[in-house]
Design a protein around this motif. Structure first.
Motif, mmCIF file in Angstrom:
data_model
loop_
_atom_site.group_PDB
_atom_site.id
_atom_site.type_symbol
_atom_site.label_atom_id
_atom_site.label_comp_id
_atom_site.label_asym_id
_atom_site.label_seq_id
_atom_site.Cartn_x
_atom_site.Cartn_y
_atom_site.Cartn_z
ATOM 1 N N GLU A 38 42.756 18.860 54.825
ATOM 2 C CA GLU A 38 43.939 19.183 55.617
ATOM 3 C C GLU A 38 44.155 20.686 55.680
ATOM 4 N N ASN A 39 43.853 21.382 54.583
ATOM 5 C CA ASN A 39 44.059 22.824 54.556
ATOM 6 C C ASN A 39 43.108 23.541 55.482
ATOM 7 N N VAL A 40 41.831 23.135 55.490
ATOM 8 C CA VAL A 40 40.822 23.840 56.259
ATOM 9 C C VAL A 40 40.955 23.555 57.744
ATOM 10 N N SER A 41 41.230 22.294 58.090
ATOM 11 C CA SER A 41 41.285 21.917 59.497
ATOM 12 C C SER A 41 42.584 22.407 60.128
ATOM 13 N N CYS A 130 44.897 27.601 71.164
ATOM 14 C CA CYS A 130 45.277 28.638 70.205
ATOM 15 C C CYS A 130 44.048 29.411 69.736
ATOM 16 N N ILE A 131 42.980 28.695 69.423
ATOM 17 C CA ILE A 131 41.753 29.354 68.973
ATOM 18 C C ILE A 131 41.173 30.227 70.082
ATOM 19 N N THR A 132 41.218 29.723 71.325
ATOM 20 C CA THR A 132 40.707 30.508 72.462
ATOM 21 C C THR A 132 41.486 31.805 72.625
ATOM 22 N N GLN A 133 42.811 31.724 72.514
ATOM 23 C CA GLN A 133 43.628 32.933 72.623
ATOM 24 C C GLN A 133 43.288 33.937 71.522
ATOM 25 N N ALA A 134 43.109 33.452 70.301
ATOM 26 C CA ALA A 134 42.787 34.347 69.185
ATOM 27 C C ALA A 134 41.464 35.064 69.421
ATOM 28 N N ASP A 187 31.299 40.626 68.805
ATOM 29 C CA ASP A 187 30.853 40.429 67.422
ATOM 30 C C ASP A 187 32.022 40.492 66.451
ATOM 31 N N ASN A 188 32.876 41.504 66.611
ATOM 32 C CA ASN A 188 34.017 41.630 65.706
ATOM 33 C C ASN A 188 35.012 40.490 65.898
ATOM 34 N N THR A 194 36.627 33.645 63.282
ATOM 35 C CA THR A 194 35.981 32.568 62.524
ATOM 36 C C THR A 194 36.371 32.628 61.061
ATOM 37 N N LEU A 195 36.460 33.830 60.491
ATOM 38 C CA LEU A 195 36.907 33.980 59.102
ATOM 39 C C LEU A 195 38.344 33.499 58.943
ATOM 40 N N THR A 196 39.166 33.748 59.966
ATOM 41 C CA THR A 196 40.566 33.312 59.912
ATOM 42 C C THR A 196 40.678 31.797 59.955
ATOM 43 N N LEU A 197 39.765 31.134 60.650
ATOM 44 C CA LEU A 197 39.821 29.670 60.755
ATOM 45 C C LEU A 197 39.513 28.988 59.427
#
Length: 344
Positions: A38-41, A130-134, A187-188, A194-197
């Motif tokens: 639950e935490n990771v997803s 949300c992920i796309t915006q980030a 790249d950045n 990805t690290l934030t996810l």
């Protein structure tokens, strides 16, 4: 008939106790595994509070965002199409076209969702949105820093190495510089987002922002975020420090060359050529340096600063370059005149 001795009974009780402990341990493992999953997803939806703490502002902001969205789409698209149909604009406006395409990508990613949230009571966004915006916002922020530095270098070559301009800024180099800007930003963005996810959210899904941004998602974490914060700071060095430094060096060299010009008319012409880019650089890097290099600001200040970046700067970019770029105005005038003659 076999009699159960006290020793055997004691052993059975001990085995039974061990069995209970084993079952309890397995249940604990299942609970931990479920909590980690639950935490990771990400949740299926996120809540964007936006400007809900200022409800009286939502309708006026909706009108501002809607008008800005339409004008940004029309302005950016018009300049890009103008440079495509006018061959004389393709080379000098190559980096500007890249900047406008980048702005269009971010505009279509963030503003429609913002308009929906400002208009209705629902402030939600699906997880993939949300992920796309980030990803896209971080990509745009980094790529635009590099593009502005490249445009400053282009102006330096055009003014200080005018006779060698076509030799230095040949089309192949322009493509390489633009590709480096896009790829370094991508790249950045991929690394940071990805690290934030991967951080644990513990079911938290309410963002005190009007769109999904990497720092805002990091603030949702319920665990340690030192690695994320450090990666964000280190990753920002080439874009938030090195790129402005290159711009500063380029314009310092340009200023030295301008001061050596004998005529006032020549100085005015050079300053007019660089003025639009200088205005955009000040609007872009100034608030960014203030916001990210100062101690953390309150959420309201951060939201309005992001609003300036996502709406006002995207709207002003085509207007500033169009009003200051003489070739653009001349080409637009010729096309409108030819169109008028065809209609007649």
């Amino acid at each position: 008939m076999e009699i159960i001795t006290p020793t055997l009974l004691k052993d059975l009780k001990l085995c039974f106790a061990h069995l209970l402990n084993l079952l309890s341990f397995i249940q604990d493992i299942n609970k931990v595994t479920t909590m980690e999953a639950e935490n990771v997803s990400f949740p299926s939806t996120f809540v964007l509070l936006g400007f809900s703490d200022h409800p009286w502002l939502e309708m006026p902001l909706f009108g501002v965002v809607l008008i800005s969205y339409i004008l940004t789409l029309l302005g950016n698209s018009s300049i890009i199409l103008l440079s495509l149909v006018e061959p004389r604009l393709q080379t000098p406006m190559y980096f500007l076209d890249n900047l406008l395409v980048l702005d269009l990508c971010v505009t279509t990613t963030i503003l429609p969702q913002l308009l929906a949230n400002l208009w209705g009571p629902q402030k939600t966004i699906v997880s993939w949105g949300c992920i796309t915006q980030a990803y896209f916002f971080h990509w745009r922020a980094c790529t635009e820093c590099v593009l502005l530095a490249v445009m400053a270098f282009d102006h330096y070559v055009a003014i200080c190495r005018a006779l060698q301009y076509t030799l230095i800024m040949h089309p192949h180099l322009c493509v390489q510089l633009a590709s480096a800007a896009w790829s370094s930003g991508l790249d950045n963005s991929v690394f940071q987002a990805t690290l934030t996810l991967q951080i644990h959210h513990c079911g938290h899904h309410t963002l005190d922002h009007f769109f999904c941004e990497v720092p805002a998602l990091i603030n949702l974490a319920c665990g340690e975020t030192t690695a994320n914060d450090l990666a964000l700071v280190v990753g920002a060095i080439p874009f938030a420090l090195v790129a402005p430094l290159l711009v500063l060096v380029s314009y310092t060299l340009i200023a030295r060359a301008v001061l050596k010009l004998p005529s006032v008319e020549g100085r005015s012409k050079v300053l007019s050529t660089c003025s639009s880019h200088m205005v955009v650089v000040k609007m872009y890097f100034g608030p960014a340096i203030y916001m990210y290099l100062q101690p953390p600001a309150n959420s309201t200040q951060a939201k309005f600063m992001s609003f300036f970046y996502c709406i006002i700067i995207l709207l002003l970019n085509p207007l500033i370059y169009t009003l200051r770029y003489t070739d653009v105005k001349s080409a637009l005038k010729r096309i409108l005149q030819s169109y008028g003659r065809v209609n007649l």
